[in-house]
Motif scaffolding. Sequence first.
Motif, PDB file in Angstrom:
ATOM      1  N   HIS A 130      23.032 -47.700 -47.797  1.00 16.22           N
ATOM      2  CA  HIS A 130      24.049 -48.638 -48.289  1.00 16.22           C
ATOM      3  C   HIS A 130      23.545 -50.083 -48.241  1.00 16.22           C
ATOM      4  CE1 HIS A 130      26.597 -45.118 -47.989  1.00 16.22           C
ATOM      5  NE2 HIS A 130      27.534 -45.761 -48.636  1.00 16.22           N
ATOM      6  N   SER A 151      24.583 -50.854 -44.675  1.00 13.62           N
ATOM      7  CA  SER A 151      24.241 -49.593 -43.998  1.00 13.62           C
ATOM      8  C   SER A 151      24.757 -49.561 -42.558  1.00 13.62           C
ATOM      9  CB  SER A 151      22.722 -49.363 -44.022  1.00 13.62           C
ATOM     10  OG  SER A 151      22.271 -49.281 -45.355  1.00 13.62           O
ATOM     11  N   GLU A 178      27.414 -51.078 -41.400  1.00 11.85           N
ATOM     12  CA  GLU A 178      28.865 -50.898 -41.481  1.00 11.85           C
ATOM     13  C   GLU A 178      29.207 -49.433 -41.787  1.00 11.85           C
ATOM     14  OE1 GLU A 178      31.006 -53.176 -40.780  1.00 11.85           O
ATOM     15  OE2 GLU A 178      32.897 -52.443 -41.634  1.00 11.85           O
ATOM     16  N   PHE A 179      28.438 -48.830 -42.689  1.00  8.91           N
ATOM     17  CA  PHE A 179      28.688 -47.431 -43.053  1.00  8.91           C
ATOM     18  C   PHE A 179      28.430 -46.512 -41.851  1.00  8.91           C
ATOM     19  CE2 PHE A 179      27.756 -43.283 -44.940  1.00  8.91           C
ATOM     20  CZ  PHE A 179      28.820 -43.149 -45.832  1.00  8.91           C
ATOM     21  N   ARG A 235      31.311 -47.032 -39.379  1.00  6.72           N
ATOM     22  CA  ARG A 235      32.622 -46.497 -39.767  1.00  6.72           C
ATOM     23  C   ARG A 235      32.612 -45.010 -40.092  1.00  6.72           C
ATOM     24  NH1 ARG A 235      34.906 -50.866 -43.996  1.00  6.72           N
ATOM     25  NH2 ARG A 235      36.375 -49.169 -44.393  1.00  6.72           N
ATOM     26  N   VAL A 236      31.488 -44.500 -40.595  1.00  5.68           N
ATOM     27  CA  VAL A 236      31.435 -43.098 -41.027  1.00  5.68           C
ATOM     28  C   VAL A 236      30.514 -42.264 -40.112  1.00  5.68           C
ATOM     29  CG1 VAL A 236      30.882 -41.547 -42.951  1.00  5.68           C
ATOM     30  CG2 VAL A 236      31.956 -43.770 -43.407  1.00  5.68           C
ATOM     31  N   SER A 293      24.973 -44.600 -51.666  1.00  6.03           N
ATOM     32  CA  SER A 293      25.942 -45.098 -52.638  1.00  6.03           C
ATOM     33  C   SER A 293      25.257 -45.436 -53.961  1.00  6.03           C
ATOM     34  CB  SER A 293      26.600 -46.362 -52.085  1.00  6.03           C
ATOM     35  OG  SER A 293      25.643 -47.404 -52.029  1.00  6.03           O
ATOM     36  N   ILE A 332      29.542 -42.019 -53.744  1.00  6.59           N
ATOM     37  CA  ILE A 332      28.799 -41.955 -52.476  1.00  6.59           C
ATOM     38  C   ILE A 332      28.586 -40.472 -52.162  1.00  6.59           C
ATOM     39  CG2 ILE A 332      28.717 -42.544 -50.018  1.00  6.59           C
ATOM     40  CD1 ILE A 332      30.799 -44.717 -50.487  1.00  6.59           C
ATOM     41  N   THR A 346      27.474 -38.025 -49.192  1.00  8.88           N
ATOM     42  CA  THR A 346      27.385 -38.079 -47.727  1.00  8.88           C
ATOM     43  C   THR A 346      27.067 -36.684 -47.201  1.00  8.88           C
ATOM     44  OG1 THR A 346      29.046 -39.810 -47.799  1.00  8.88           O
ATOM     45  CG2 THR A 346      28.669 -38.800 -45.676  1.00  8.88           C
ATOM     46  N   ASN A 399      29.064 -51.350 -52.819  1.00  4.52           N
ATOM     47  CA  ASN A 399      29.379 -49.981 -52.416  1.00  4.52           C
ATOM     48  C   ASN A 399      30.856 -49.717 -52.717  1.00  4.52           C
ATOM     49  OD1 ASN A 399      26.746 -49.642 -51.273  1.00  4.52           O
ATOM     50  ND2 ASN A 399      27.413 -50.758 -49.448  1.00  4.52           N
ATOM     51  N   LEU A 420      34.281 -45.682 -49.249  1.00  4.87           N
ATOM     52  CA  LEU A 420      34.022 -45.914 -47.822  1.00  4.87           C
ATOM     53  C   LEU A 420      35.276 -45.641 -46.991  1.00  4.87           C
ATOM     54  CD1 LEU A 420      32.342 -46.956 -45.480  1.00  4.87           C
ATOM     55  CD2 LEU A 420      32.720 -49.290 -46.263  1.00  4.87           C
ATOM     56  N   GLU A 441      35.737 -42.701 -44.171  1.00  3.26           N
ATOM     57  CA  GLU A 441      36.113 -43.041 -42.802  1.00  3.26           C
ATOM     58  C   GLU A 441      37.298 -42.166 -42.357  1.00  3.26           C
ATOM     59  OE1 GLU A 441      37.293 -47.125 -42.479  1.00  3.26           O
ATOM     60  OE2 GLU A 441      36.728 -47.209 -40.365  1.00  3.26           O
TER      61      GLU A 441
END
Length: 306
Positions: A239, A243, A245-246, A249-250, A256, A262, A264, A284, A289, A293
């Motif tokens: 990301h 990246s 943050e992703f 959060r995930v 992306s 996206i 995953t 993104n 996102l 999440e």
Amino acid sequence: MQQILDDIAAQMALETDRGKVADYIPQLAHIDPNQFGIAVATPDGQMYTAGDASTLFSIQSISKIFTLTIGLGKLGDGLWTHVGREPSGDPFNSIVMLEHETGRPRNPFINAGAIAVVDAIMMGHEPREVLGEILQFVHFITDDESIRFDHKVAASEMEHKDRNASLAHFMKSFGRLKHDVDKVLGTYFHQCSIAMNCQQLASAGLYLVSNGVDKHSGVRVINEHRARRINSLMMLCGHYDGSGEFAYRVGLPGKSGVGGGILTIAPGKGSIAVWSPGLDHIGNSKLGLKALELFVEKTGWSVFSD
Ligand SMILES: NC(=O)CC[C@H](N)C(=O)O
């Protein structure tokens, strides 16, 4: 699982702040931002979907996973002389680091890196042959021969190629690209223009869920340690400057694209594709996102929990 996806799609339908559709590629600027799709494919052959999961969209940078896989298959670890494997912390189309790092892009997921990978896999062949190989690979991992390039999107990017052309010429000035810049760019833009829906994309990710084996067919796509490493790269670089943050959060490897998709990977569990065309300031998918999440919260699918 079906209930979880239905709940997420219902929640996403209520969102008013949906981000902004990519308009630097004019062909993508007209896409309705009020769309959201999600699909989950599991190694036992199940497919769960909700929302606009069968609407085609431009996979854009998600295609970089496929060219990286092909590149590793063809060149093995020799690919790493063409491109690095460190996060950049910079936007996807940034040029700044190239000067300090002698034209070798930081990783295969930023534009410069993906362009370097295309150049590496061309090996003297014409764009048409290389594109045939990329599409054949996508058909193979999805078991779906209906998947095509969107030539209008590719032409639209070629018309507005200035930034990517700058990256490519700059790399070539360091002797990093071997082929004609326009041929490399034409190949790269077509690879990005592949149109897929969430179901097809979720199914494409399954080889990364199961240590490189496509559980549908039982066929090995890539060896186990390479599958693991592609997942690591997706986690760290998938990301761009979002990246961290992703991951926060995930907590799953993800890639992306500016089309709003996206892909995953939850290793051992399933492949999740989301799509909503509105993007955040990094490029993104904004709802993508958010939906991922929520998905991880509801399922507990994270590489950081068991
Ligand atoms: N982040 C993206 O999806 C960017 C891909 C797009 N084709 C570009 O080169 O700008």
